[in-house]
Design a protein around this motif. Structure first.
Motif, PDB file in Angstrom:
ATOM      1  N   ARG A  35       0.850  -1.184   0.000  1.00  0.00           N
ATOM      2  CA  ARG A  35       0.000   0.000   0.000  1.00  0.00           C
ATOM      3  C   ARG A  35       0.887   1.235   0.000  1.00  0.00           C
ATOM      4  NH1 ARG A  35      -3.152   2.802   4.347  1.00  0.00           N
ATOM      5  NH2 ARG A  35      -1.846   1.625   5.761  1.00  0.00           N
ATOM      6  N   VAL A  36       0.560   2.232  -0.834  1.00  0.00           N
ATOM      7  CA  VAL A  36       1.336   3.466  -0.925  1.00  0.00           C
ATOM      8  C   VAL A  36       0.443   4.631  -0.499  1.00  0.00           C
ATOM      9  CG1 VAL A  36       2.632   5.004  -2.443  1.00  0.00           C
ATOM     10  CG2 VAL A  36       2.767   2.533  -2.783  1.00  0.00           C
ATOM     11  N   GLU A  37       0.894   5.382   0.506  1.00  0.00           N
ATOM     12  CA  GLU A  37       0.203   6.591   0.955  1.00  0.00           C
ATOM     13  C   GLU A  37       1.010   7.784   0.484  1.00  0.00           C
ATOM     14  OE1 GLU A  37      -0.036   6.539   5.186  1.00  0.00           O
ATOM     15  OE2 GLU A  37      -1.477   4.891   5.227  1.00  0.00           O
ATOM     16  N   VAL A  38       0.353   8.769  -0.119  1.00  0.00           N
ATOM     17  CA  VAL A  38       1.048   9.950  -0.622  1.00  0.00           C
ATOM     18  C   VAL A  38       0.527  11.166   0.117  1.00  0.00           C
ATOM     19  CG1 VAL A  38       1.560  11.358  -2.640  1.00  0.00           C
ATOM     20  CG2 VAL A  38       1.356   8.881  -2.881  1.00  0.00           C
ATOM     21  N   HIS A  39       1.460  11.961   0.656  1.00  0.00           N
ATOM     22  CA  HIS A  39       1.141  13.186   1.387  1.00  0.00           C
ATOM     23  C   HIS A  39       2.031  14.308   0.860  1.00  0.00           C
ATOM     24  CE1 HIS A  39      -1.136  10.890   4.390  1.00  0.00           C
ATOM     25  NE2 HIS A  39      -0.185   9.967   4.239  1.00  0.00           N
ATOM     26  N   GLY A  40       1.734  15.532   1.235  1.00  0.00           N
ATOM     27  CA  GLY A  40       2.557  16.668   0.848  1.00  0.00           C
ATOM     28  C   GLY A  40       1.813  17.614  -0.068  1.00  0.00           C
ATOM     29  N   ILE A  41       2.506  18.657  -0.484  1.00  0.00           N
ATOM     30  CA  ILE A  41       1.932  19.670  -1.361  1.00  0.00           C
ATOM     31  C   ILE A  41       2.809  19.792  -2.596  1.00  0.00           C
ATOM     32  CG2 ILE A  41       1.362  22.112  -1.600  1.00  0.00           C
ATOM     33  CD1 ILE A  41       0.848  22.157   1.405  1.00  0.00           C
ATOM     34  N   ARG A  42       2.195  19.701  -3.782  1.00  0.00           N
ATOM     35  CA  ARG A  42       2.900  19.842  -5.039  1.00  0.00           C
ATOM     36  C   ARG A  42       1.866  20.033  -6.143  1.00  0.00           C
ATOM     37  NH1 ARG A  42       1.532  15.903  -3.016  1.00  0.00           N
ATOM     38  NH2 ARG A  42       0.624  14.137  -4.012  1.00  0.00           N
ATOM     39  N   LEU A  43       2.277  20.647  -7.238  1.00  0.00           N
ATOM     40  CA  LEU A  43       1.416  20.754  -8.402  1.00  0.00           C
ATOM     41  C   LEU A  43       1.687  19.539  -9.261  1.00  0.00           C
ATOM     42  CD1 LEU A  43       1.829  24.515  -9.281  1.00  0.00           C
ATOM     43  CD2 LEU A  43      -0.084  23.420  -8.127  1.00  0.00           C
ATOM     44  N   GLY A  44       0.771  18.679  -9.327  1.00  0.00           N
ATOM     45  CA  GLY A  44       0.931  17.408 -10.036  1.00  0.00           C
ATOM     46  C   GLY A  44       0.120  16.386  -9.292  1.00  0.00           C
ATOM     47  N   GLY A  45      -0.371  15.437  -9.981  1.00  0.00           N
ATOM     48  CA  GLY A  45      -1.260  14.462  -9.367  1.00  0.00           C
ATOM     49  C   GLY A  45      -0.548  13.255  -8.822  1.00  0.00           C
TER      50      GLY A  45
END
Length: 117
Positions: free
Chosen positions: A77-87
């Motif tokens: 399982r991969v959890e993605v967090h943070g702020i960035r322009l891009g999906g």
């Protein structure tokens, strides 16, 4: 991945560059990895390591321009967090349990792409 016991201090790998990305292989990583660059992404291959059930591997990516491309086994399982322009592109498992890779991606441009295999 080097797994430490509960009483030992967790190790953090740090990779830094001004221009250019990083290629990371699973067997050389510890539980936490920080990769930072002004311009450049991170290419992370975790397909050849066994992440134990319930374990969490954390990858933090800091950059102005550059995303994260990560390869994992199908059951991870991969959890993605943070702020960035891009999906975020990931079609893998999202339920609780099992091995987990947490990606914290911070930057202006660049998405996170997860490939399973």
């Amino acid at each position: 991945m080097t797994r430490t016991g509960g009483t030992e201090e967790q190790k953090t790998d740090v990779k830094v560059s001004l221009i250019g990305g990083h290629r990371l292989k699973g067997e050389t990583l510890h539980e936490r990895t920080l990769t930072a660059s002004l311009i450049g992404g991170a290419d992370v291959d975790l397909t050849d390591i066994d992440i134990p059930d319930g374990a969490e591997l954390r990858i933090t990516k800091l950059s102005l321009i550059g995303g994260v491309s990560i390869r994992v086994r199908p059951e991870v399982r991969v959890e993605v967090h943070g702020i960035r322009l891009g999906g975020v592109k990931d079609d893998g498992p999202s339920g609780p349990g099992g091995p987990t890779v947490r990606v914290d991606a911070w930057g202006l441009l660049g998405g996170v792409s997860v490939t399973r295999g």
